[in-house]
Design a protein around this motif. Structure first.
Motif, PDB file in Angstrom:
ATOM      1  N   GLN A  84       2.081   1.855  -3.415  1.00 38.13           N
ATOM      2  CA  GLN A  84       1.014   2.404  -4.251  1.00 38.13           C
ATOM      3  C   GLN A  84       0.779   3.878  -3.931  1.00 38.13           C
ATOM      4  O   GLN A  84       0.545   4.695  -4.827  1.00 38.13           O
ATOM      5  CB  GLN A  84      -0.265   1.597  -4.055  1.00 38.13           C
ATOM      6  CG  GLN A  84      -0.188   0.183  -4.651  1.00 38.13           C
ATOM      7  CD  GLN A  84      -1.406  -0.645  -4.315  1.00 38.13           C
ATOM      8  OE1 GLN A  84      -1.938  -0.578  -3.217  1.00 38.13           O
ATOM      9  NE2 GLN A  84      -1.858  -1.430  -5.266  1.00 38.13           N
ATOM     10  N   TYR A 141      -6.654   4.540  -0.584  1.00 35.77           N
ATOM     11  CA  TYR A 141      -5.476   3.818  -0.105  1.00 35.77           C
ATOM     12  C   TYR A 141      -5.098   4.263   1.300  1.00 35.77           C
ATOM     13  O   TYR A 141      -4.610   3.472   2.105  1.00 35.77           O
ATOM     14  CB  TYR A 141      -4.302   4.035  -1.067  1.00 35.77           C
ATOM     15  CG  TYR A 141      -4.376   3.203  -2.325  1.00 35.77           C
ATOM     16  CD1 TYR A 141      -4.532   1.823  -2.245  1.00 35.77           C
ATOM     17  CD2 TYR A 141      -4.303   3.786  -3.576  1.00 35.77           C
ATOM     18  CE1 TYR A 141      -4.612   1.058  -3.390  1.00 35.77           C
ATOM     19  CE2 TYR A 141      -4.383   3.029  -4.739  1.00 35.77           C
ATOM     20  CZ  TYR A 141      -4.534   1.658  -4.635  1.00 35.77           C
ATOM     21  OH  TYR A 141      -4.608   0.896  -5.769  1.00 35.77           O
ATOM     22  N   LEU A 157       0.829  -1.206   0.000  1.00 32.37           N
ATOM     23  CA  LEU A 157       0.000   0.000   0.000  1.00 32.37           C
ATOM     24  C   LEU A 157       0.868   1.263   0.000  1.00 32.37           C
ATOM     25  O   LEU A 157       0.549   2.248  -0.667  1.00 32.37           O
ATOM     26  CB  LEU A 157      -0.919  -0.002   1.223  1.00 32.37           C
ATOM     27  CG  LEU A 157      -2.114  -0.958   1.163  1.00 32.37           C
ATOM     28  CD1 LEU A 157      -2.847  -0.968   2.487  1.00 32.37           C
ATOM     29  CD2 LEU A 157      -3.074  -0.568   0.044  1.00 32.37           C
TER      30      LEU A 157
END
Length: 432
Positions: free
Chosen positions: A55, A224, A52
């Motif tokens: 990202q 996110y 994560l």
């Protein structure tokens, strides 16, 4: 024969010690499995968190690119706005030109109409005279002087008619030119207006596209971010559960160990004395028979078996040193034993496997608990051959020499602990 009896006595003594210390540990498989399950869960969460975060980093880069692109578009918008202002000024100028050309066209048309009217009057006057021609006017003169006057008059009339015709033709040409100039100005105005409209449409489209990209990135970043926050909360909870499970497991082991110690203290003392005596005899036997090529070796006077049968060289001792990777002066908490890749690594004492996993620094490593508070650690293995909760005997193969983790070559990093805390590390060479 005497050597065989010594070995048998040593074996019986060690079996007695194992019976005293390892039996309570063997029933704790469920607690150890729960700790391993939570540890694995924690590793999984760390990997998910790392994914994560990557990202989010990528989204941050995309957002920076979008912001940069927005800045460039805003510069383009500024330039186009200036162009639109110029277009508007041009349109204003063309409006003035169109009005001027319209006036010029009107005047030219009026002048053309005036000359057409004068020409028409001249034609009507000739028609009213009938078939009278310039020659008849001349021939009707009664004297030479009258003839000259009539010739002059006819010349003036002809000149007048020619002037009217010329001016009428010039007026028609002026009307055509004024009309063409007016149409050209109107066409230019139409083109500029179309260009301005196209520029405004392009700006609106680019602005909408940038806003859409930013909105999408912000939405993804927010999503996110929520996922990361939820994952961190889960990770914290798993860490708490793991700490509680380890603490409960340690308390349970300690309670069982203390109970067993209380019942078997005297037997343990006798067994340890016998084990030490047999170990010393075995060490002496090993020293005497070392020339015969024994690969396993025997326990030292303190009862520990050398962890790498194929190599007895220490390349980096316990204590302060220059770290081989960071080159910083730091404390080395164990000893390094270099050996060929894949060489066997054996247990220094009988015990229970409390850790068998991979670590970023230790690489593949194994930790044994030996029932008397002592622990031994074996790191940088190329392979681990034991599992948490498993009971192992002295000399049993735990894994193979490697260079996993923070390592610059094939070797075993070996540590000895007098307790369960990391602050209880001692120099392994004290036991050899």
């Amino acid at each position: 024969m005497k050597t065989l009896q010594q070995k048998m006595g040593l074996t019986l003594a060690l079996v007695s010690v194992l019976c005293l210390f390892l039996t309570p540990l063997a029933v704790q498989g469920a607690g150890r499995e729960e700790i391993d399950r939570l540890t694995q869960r924690q590793e999984d969460l760390r990997r998910q968190k790392s994914g994560l975060e990557e990202q989010l980093d990528q989204l941050a880069q995309d957002e920076n690119q979008a912001v940069a692109r927005k800045g460039l578009l805003e510069q383009k918008i500024d330039v186009l706005s200036q162009q639109i202002q110029v277009s508007q000024q041009t349109i204003g100028e063309l409006d003035g030109q169109i009005a001027q050309k319209q006036n010029e066209l009107t005047k030219a048309q009026e002048e053309e109409a005036a000359y057409q009217d004068r020409y028409a009057q001249r034609v009507r006057a000739m028609e009213e005279r009938g078939g009278l021609s310039y020659w008849s006017v001349l021939f009707q003169a009664n004297s030479f002087g009258q003839l000259l006057d009539r010739v002059t008059m006819i010349g003036e009339i002809v000149a007048y008619d020619q002037e009217v015709m010329d001016r009428m033709a010039a007026a028609r040409q002026a009307v055509a030119q004024a009309k063409a100039a007016l149409e050209d100005s109107q066409r230019q105005q139409k083109d500029v207006l179309a260009q301005q409209q196209e520029q405004q449409t392009q700006l609106q489209a680019e602005q909408a596209k940038v806003e859409e990209v930013l909105a999408q990135i912000q939405s993804q970043s927010s999503r996110y971010g929520r996922d990361l926050a939820a994952l961190e909360a889960t990770e914290d909870q798993v860490a708490q559960d793991l700490a509680q499970a380890e603490a409960a497991y340690a308390r349970q082991l300690e309670a069982q160990r203390q109970a067993e110690l209380a019942r078997q203290r005297e037997a343990k003392r006798q067994a340890e004395l016998e084990a030490q005596r047999q170990q010393q005899a075995a060490q002496q036997q090993q020293n005497q028979s070392s020339s015969q090529g024994s690969s396993q070796g025997a326990p030292s006077a303190s009862g520990l078996l050398w962890p790498v049968p194929s190599s007895h060289r220490v390349s980096s001792p316990f204590g302060y040193r220059n770290h081989p990777i960071t080159h910083e002066y730091s404390f080395h908490r164990g000893i390094d034993i270099p050996a060929a890749y894949g060489s066997e690594v054996v247990a220094s004492l009988p015990g229970v496997v409390v850790i068998s996993r991979y670590h970023g620094s230790y690489g593949n490593y194994v930790v044994l608990s030996h029932g008397n508070g002592m622990r031994t650690l074996y790191a940088h293995l190329s392979a681990r051959l034991v599992s948490p909760g498993q009971t192992v005997s002295q000399g049993q193969v735990l894994g193979n020499i490697g260079s996993t983790g923070s390592s610059t070559g094939n070797h075993l990093h070996y540590e000895t602990w007098t307790g369960s805390s990391s602050g209880s590390r001692v120099n392994p060479m004290n036991y050899f």
